[in-house]
Design a protein around this motif. Sequence first.
Motif, short mmCIF file in Angstrom:
data_model
loop_
_atom_site.label_atom_id
_atom_site.label_comp_id
_atom_site.label_asym_id
_atom_site.label_seq_id
_atom_site.Cartn_x
_atom_site.Cartn_y
_atom_site.Cartn_z
N GLN A 167 0.81 -1.21 0.00
CA GLN A 167 0.00 0.00 0.00
C GLN A 167 0.85 1.27 0.00
O GLN A 167 2.05 1.24 0.23
N ARG A 168 0.17 2.39 -0.24
CA ARG A 168 0.78 3.71 -0.18
C ARG A 168 0.47 4.34 1.17
O ARG A 168 -0.68 4.33 1.61
N VAL A 169 1.49 4.89 1.84
CA VAL A 169 1.35 5.40 3.20
C VAL A 169 1.78 6.87 3.23
O VAL A 169 2.73 7.26 2.55
N LEU A 170 1.08 7.66 4.05
CA LEU A 170 1.47 9.04 4.30
C LEU A 170 1.94 9.17 5.74
O LEU A 170 1.22 8.81 6.67
N ALA A 193 6.68 10.99 3.02
CA ALA A 193 7.03 11.48 4.36
C ALA A 193 7.24 12.98 4.27
O ALA A 193 8.14 13.44 3.56
N VAL A 194 6.41 13.75 4.98
CA VAL A 194 6.49 15.20 4.88
C VAL A 194 6.61 15.83 6.26
O VAL A 194 6.17 15.27 7.26
N ASP A 195 7.22 17.03 6.31
CA ASP A 195 7.38 17.75 7.56
C ASP A 195 7.57 19.23 7.24
O ASP A 195 8.11 19.58 6.18
N GLU A 202 15.65 16.24 5.83
CA GLU A 202 17.02 15.77 5.64
C GLU A 202 17.30 14.55 6.53
O GLU A 202 17.96 13.59 6.10
N SER A 203 16.81 14.59 7.75
CA SER A 203 17.00 13.47 8.67
C SER A 203 16.32 12.21 8.16
O SER A 203 16.88 11.11 8.22
N THR A 204 15.10 12.37 7.64
CA THR A 204 14.37 11.23 7.09
C THR A 204 15.14 10.61 5.93
O THR A 204 15.26 9.37 5.85
N LEU A 205 15.64 11.43 5.04
CA LEU A 205 16.41 10.92 3.89
C LEU A 205 17.64 10.16 4.36
O LEU A 205 17.94 9.07 3.85
N VAL A 215 15.26 -2.71 0.71
CA VAL A 215 13.79 -2.74 0.76
C VAL A 215 13.24 -2.11 -0.52
O VAL A 215 13.65 -1.02 -0.92
N ASP A 216 12.33 -2.81 -1.16
CA ASP A 216 11.72 -2.32 -2.40
C ASP A 216 10.55 -1.41 -2.05
O ASP A 216 9.42 -1.84 -1.87
N VAL A 217 10.84 -0.13 -1.91
CA VAL A 217 9.82 0.85 -1.56
C VAL A 217 10.13 2.17 -2.27
O VAL A 217 11.29 2.53 -2.45
N LYS A 218 9.10 2.87 -2.67
CA LYS A 218 9.26 4.20 -3.25
C LYS A 218 9.05 5.22 -2.14
O LYS A 218 7.94 5.36 -1.62
N LEU A 219 10.11 5.91 -1.76
CA LEU A 219 10.03 6.87 -0.67
C LEU A 219 10.14 8.29 -1.23
O LEU A 219 11.12 8.62 -1.90
N ASN A 220 9.14 9.11 -0.95
CA ASN A 220 9.15 10.51 -1.34
C ASN A 220 9.17 11.35 -0.07
O ASN A 220 8.39 11.12 0.85
N THR A 221 10.08 12.32 0.01
CA THR A 221 10.15 13.17 1.18
C THR A 221 10.15 14.63 0.76
O THR A 221 10.61 14.98 -0.32
N GLY A 222 9.62 15.48 1.65
CA GLY A 222 9.61 16.91 1.35
C GLY A 222 8.72 17.66 2.31
O GLY A 222 8.24 17.12 3.32
N LEU A 223 8.48 18.92 2.01
CA LEU A 223 7.58 19.74 2.80
C LEU A 223 6.14 19.33 2.51
O LEU A 223 5.88 18.62 1.53
N PRO A 224 5.17 19.76 3.33
CA PRO A 224 3.79 19.31 3.15
C PRO A 224 3.20 19.55 1.77
O PRO A 224 2.29 18.82 1.36
N ASP A 225 3.70 20.54 1.04
CA ASP A 225 3.14 20.76 -0.30
C ASP A 225 3.47 19.61 -1.25
O ASP A 225 2.93 19.54 -2.36
N LEU A 226 4.34 18.69 -0.82
CA LEU A 226 4.62 17.50 -1.62
C LEU A 226 3.34 16.70 -1.88
O LEU A 226 3.14 16.15 -2.96
#
Length: 308
Positions: A167-170, A193-195, A202-205, A215-226
């Motif tokens: 699944q896709r998770v926020l 993952a947004v903050d 940066e810490s999440t990355l 791990v086969d996962v698509k991870l996107n990180t950024g500010l909430p406007d992501l």
Amino acid sequence: MHELTLLAAEAQVDILSDALIELEALSVSVEDFDADTEREEALWGEPGMPVEREAWERSTVKSLFPNEAQALEAVTLILAQDWATDIHVQGIQEVEDQDWVRLTQSQFAPVPVTDDFWIVPTWHEVPAQAKTVIRLDPGLAFGTGTHPTTRMCLKWIARHPEALQGQRVLDYGCGSGILAIGAALHGAAAVDAVDIDPAAVESTLANAEVNLKNVDVKLNTGLPDLVGEAQAAYPVVLANILATPLKLLSPLLSGHVAPGGHIVMAGILARQEAELKEAYAAVGLQLSVADEDDGWILMTATRKSGGA
């Protein structure tokens, strides 16, 4: 090394701290002078919101200098200033040299989430019983697994792999990225993952790079406007923040929960249960308490497949 200890009124703490740094103090810390007495005060604020006060009515300001001569010179210069009439010297004392890195590390031991799911600092050996491990060191961003709110979210993740698998998770308010990483390790195919804090992104990355290599996962990180405005796109929404922002964000967060999807929220004190239920009922989600730890509660809800 020598420690200079000063007593300052609340209004003087900022200028005093700045002056000590300018005088090349190695570090400056501020404590409640009345700690452990009837006059002790708790100062805190919600993330992203200004605190009412920056210091205590009577504050102990401690600073470290390489030697006694520099500490004496610094306090002499400070007491000569017009604004320092109410600053009082508590003492200058020698501080024993220590391995500060090792001392700090000794305070952080591996943390069990479940019997076989652990958070382990990089300087520790992985416990033999740990089958799923997050390698995470204390850093600038919130979320090292030691706080009850983080542990409860991770327990929910570990106990609901069927909700995460493929699944896709926020992860809204990702902090260190620990929940995003936990979700990925338990089968999520994609995690956003947004903050609001760029340091948290940066810490999440950085933490994801260590923990999700295989791990086969698509991870996107950024500010909430992501993730933009609410669009009911996620089967699982995780939010470990605090009660006030969770209430303010209720339309946004609830709108991100897909039909049949789950919302998992922490950072809530037990006494705040009713107000969170009321806020989310207004946007179509019936929250319930799923876990409790040391006065904190985990609240969850599932959106009906037919809509709100």
